[in-house]
Design an enzyme around this catalytic site. Structure first.
Site, mmCIF file in Angstrom:
data_model
loop_
_atom_site.group_PDB
_atom_site.id
_atom_site.type_symbol
_atom_site.label_atom_id
_atom_site.label_comp_id
_atom_site.label_asym_id
_atom_site.label_seq_id
_atom_site.Cartn_x
_atom_site.Cartn_y
_atom_site.Cartn_z
ATOM 1 N N ASP A 1 -4.568 0.319 -3.608
ATOM 2 C CA ASP A 1 -3.158 0.606 -4.081
ATOM 3 C C ASP A 1 -2.802 0.171 -5.096
ATOM 4 O OD1 ASP A 1 -2.548 2.273 -1.866
ATOM 5 O OD2 ASP A 1 -1.757 1.768 -0.629
ATOM 6 N N ARG B 1 -6.031 7.438 -8.470
ATOM 7 C CA ARG B 1 -5.533 8.394 -8.159
ATOM 8 C C ARG B 1 -4.289 8.009 -8.885
ATOM 9 N NH1 ARG B 1 -2.974 4.942 -3.395
ATOM 10 N NH2 ARG B 1 -3.690 6.565 -2.111
HETATM 11 C C1 LIG Z 1 -0.691 10.170 -1.903
HETATM 12 C C2 LIG Z 1 0.507 8.602 -3.006
HETATM 13 C C3 LIG Z 1 -0.020 7.431 -2.712
HETATM 14 C C4 LIG Z 1 0.915 6.850 -3.638
HETATM 15 N N1 LIG Z 1 -0.071 5.434 -3.951
HETATM 16 C C5 LIG Z 1 1.465 4.936 -5.299
HETATM 17 C C6 LIG Z 1 0.770 4.015 -5.385
HETATM 18 O O1 LIG Z 1 -0.159 3.303 -5.262
HETATM 19 N N2 LIG Z 1 1.365 3.566 -6.450
HETATM 20 C C7 LIG Z 1 2.399 3.431 -6.830
HETATM 21 O O2 LIG Z 1 3.385 2.744 -7.556
HETATM 22 N N3 LIG Z 1 3.492 4.699 -6.119
HETATM 23 C C8 LIG Z 1 2.620 5.472 -5.278
HETATM 24 N N4 LIG Z 1 2.867 6.213 -5.183
HETATM 25 C C9 LIG Z 1 4.498 7.129 -5.727
HETATM 26 C C10 LIG Z 1 4.518 7.945 -6.390
HETATM 27 O O3 LIG Z 1 4.305 6.801 -8.000
HETATM 28 C C11 LIG Z 1 5.642 8.337 -6.513
HETATM 29 O O4 LIG Z 1 6.286 7.686 -6.420
HETATM 30 C C12 LIG Z 1 6.252 9.286 -5.455
HETATM 31 O O5 LIG Z 1 5.193 10.497 -5.588
HETATM 32 C C13 LIG Z 1 7.183 10.262 -6.094
HETATM 33 O O6 LIG Z 1 6.942 10.792 -7.175
HETATM 34 P P1 LIG Z 1 6.975 12.221 -7.809
HETATM 35 O O7 LIG Z 1 6.046 12.431 -8.719
HETATM 36 O O8 LIG Z 1 6.165 13.517 -5.967
HETATM 37 O O9 LIG Z 1 7.996 13.126 -8.167
HETATM 38 P P2 LIG Z 1 9.360 13.234 -7.828
HETATM 39 O O10 LIG Z 1 10.342 13.527 -9.074
HETATM 40 O O11 LIG Z 1 9.523 11.511 -7.588
HETATM 41 O O12 LIG Z 1 9.426 14.079 -7.054
HETATM 42 C C14 LIG Z 1 9.259 16.132 -6.426
HETATM 43 C C15 LIG Z 1 9.969 15.815 -5.570
HETATM 44 O O13 LIG Z 1 9.105 15.768 -4.419
HETATM 45 C C16 LIG Z 1 10.025 15.481 -3.614
HETATM 46 N N5 LIG Z 1 10.386 13.814 -2.236
HETATM 47 C C17 LIG Z 1 9.939 13.647 -3.649
HETATM 48 N N6 LIG Z 1 9.796 11.866 -2.911
HETATM 49 C C18 LIG Z 1 10.397 12.039 -1.441
HETATM 50 C C19 LIG Z 1 11.186 11.573 -0.858
HETATM 51 N N7 LIG Z 1 10.802 10.582 -0.601
HETATM 52 N N8 LIG Z 1 11.302 12.898 0.316
HETATM 53 C C20 LIG Z 1 11.552 13.876 0.383
HETATM 54 N N9 LIG Z 1 11.574 14.727 -1.413
HETATM 55 C C21 LIG Z 1 11.140 13.825 -1.679
HETATM 56 C C22 LIG Z 1 11.402 15.778 -3.592
HETATM 57 O O14 LIG Z 1 10.970 17.717 -3.526
HETATM 58 C C23 LIG Z 1 11.433 15.680 -5.269
HETATM 59 O O15 LIG Z 1 11.772 16.932 -6.170
HETATM 60 C C24 LIG Z 1 1.811 7.576 -4.331
HETATM 61 C C25 LIG Z 1 2.120 8.475 -4.317
HETATM 62 C C26 LIG Z 1 1.047 9.209 -3.408
HETATM 63 C C27 LIG Z 1 1.252 11.528 -3.263
#
Ligand SMILES: Cc1cc2nc3c(=O)[nH]c(=O)nc-3n(C[C@H](O)[C@H](O)[C@H](O)COP(=O)(O)OP(=O)(O)OC[C@H]3O[C@@H](n4cnc5c(N)ncnc54)[C@H](O)[C@@H]3O)c2cc1C
Length: 324
Positions: free
Chosen positions: A132, A183
């Site tokens: 991560d 990722r």
């Molecule tokens: C498998 C995976 C591994 C990850 N690993 C890392 C990592 O190693 N380091 C790092 O910095 N980040 C990591 N992340 C987090 C990532 O950086 C984002 O912060 C996170 O995925 C939210 O961004 P989004 O692209 O989904 O967009 P967003 O615009 O945040 O979300 C899109 C939509 O998803 C839904 N949504 C998103 N989050 C939530 C929530 N918590 N609860 C409810 N609904 C929600 C909402 O409907 C929102 O409108 C990871 C994410 C995933 C999916």
């Protein structure tokens, strides 16, 4: 996120002040359980629905070697259990949970122990271990650790790149000779404007451009987002570059957009769900709740009710202490 009120944003910012017990309640859908057995049940359920998993042992910023030993043991136990159940799951590890906050050599040795456990837990080269990515201050160290592991011959290990960081396109170029398994995510950590983009559309644009840069370089990419605009764009990029099925997958977090994960799976895409488990839920949960200000609104109401109860019972601090 778009339709977020000012009050919800304020509550989201105040989440670290919310009592642990309330955070636990609201974050329950994001957590695979407190024990390995509970997490394995979640993995089995996901696998039965055709979804792969990546198990994460909750914990970060471990500052003592005994804590690192405990983490390594927990990962090795999880890997052995995944093997015993023939589960379709790898693991994700946070460098700061495996000693990066103490010393990167110590962290390297801990990750190698996890990789050894992963190699023993599956035929065909071993289960996949994803490093991560954490706060920007750890990016150089994590990338150097990844390079060292690959140069030592570890193949079943991947990295995470964060689209919000200004530096990431340069990192993709610097990693190109390794053809890394990446990722790609937006990046959860709040970074200052000098380090990370603040604008939602700019981050989307960066994500889209980085995905294409990685695909052009022949990387296998795990597209980690719940943002439907980006998912649609990513699927178009995968077509554009004629990426074979094994060359990419979609990844989502447990408890977020399960409907979208199932729809993508039904459409024939490989989808993996990140399943965190363990006792140390606070840091991870606060990050998830911060991204879901609608939940933060519920938290605010529950916190107000909790405070009112505390006042009636003569308690002095919300939640009776435990505020972190
Ligand atoms: C498998 C995976 C591994 C990850 N690993 C890392 C990592 O190693 N380091 C790092 O910095 N980040 C990591 N992340 C987090 C990532 O950086 C984002 O912060 C996170 O995925 C939210 O961004 P989004 O692209 O989904 O967009 P967003 O615009 O945040 O979300 C899109 C939509 O998803 C839904 N949504 C998103 N989050 C939530 C929530 N918590 N609860 C409810 N609904 C929600 C909402 O409907 C929102 O409108 C990871 C994410 C995933 C999916």
């Amino acid at each position: 996120m778009s339709d977020v009120g000012i009050i919800d944003r304020a509550v989201a910012a105040a989440l670290p002040l919310v009592p642990t017990r309330l955070v636990r309640t609201f974050a329950a859908p994001y957590i695979g359980g407190e024990t390995l057995e509970q997490a394995l049940c979640v993995v089995r359920r996901l696998n039965a629905a055709g979804l792969a998993a990546s198990l994460d042992v909750l914990g970060e910023h471990v500052h003592d070697e005994a804590g690192v030993r405990t983490m390594v043991a927990a990962y090795r136990q999880a890997l052995a259990a995944l093997a015993a159940g023939s589960a379709d799951s790898g693991v994700s590890v946070k460098p700061s949970a495996l000693g990066a906050a103490i010393d990167w050599d110590l962290c390297h040795d801990a990750v190698v122990e996890v990789l050894d456990g992963a190699a023993a837990s599956s035929a065909g080269g071993g289960r996949f271990v994803r490093l991560d990515m954490e706060e920007s201050a750890t990016v150089d160290g994590t990338l150097a650790l990844y390079r060292r592991l690959r140069e030592e011959g570890h193949e079943r290990v991947g990295i995470v790149l964060q689209a919000r960081l200004w530096r990431t396109s340069g990192d993709v170029k610097a990693l190109a000779d390794l053809r890394p398994d990446v990722r790609l995510c937006k990046g959860i950590y709040l970074e200052p404007p000098s380090v990370g983009m603040q604008d939602r559309e700019a981050i989307r644009h960066s994500f889209s451009a980085l995905l294409r840069q990685l695909l052009r370089g022949g990387s296998r990419v795990a597209i980690a987002t719940h943002d439907e605009v980006l998912v649609t764009d990513a699927l178009a990029a995968v077509d554009e570059y004629a990426v074979p099925a094994a060359g990419c997958e979609l990844q989502m977090l447990l408890g977020v957009r399960g409907d979208l994960a199932r729809t993508l799976r039904r459409a024939g895409h490989r989808v993996r769900i990140y399943v965190p488990f363990g006792q140390d839920v606070f840091g991870y949960s606060v990050r998830r709740l911060r991204e879901n200000p609608a939940v933060a609104g519920h938290v605010a109401r529950a916190l107000a009710a909790d405070l009112a109860r505390g006042v009636r019972q003569g308690r002095r601090r919300p939640g009776g202490g435990g505020v972190r």
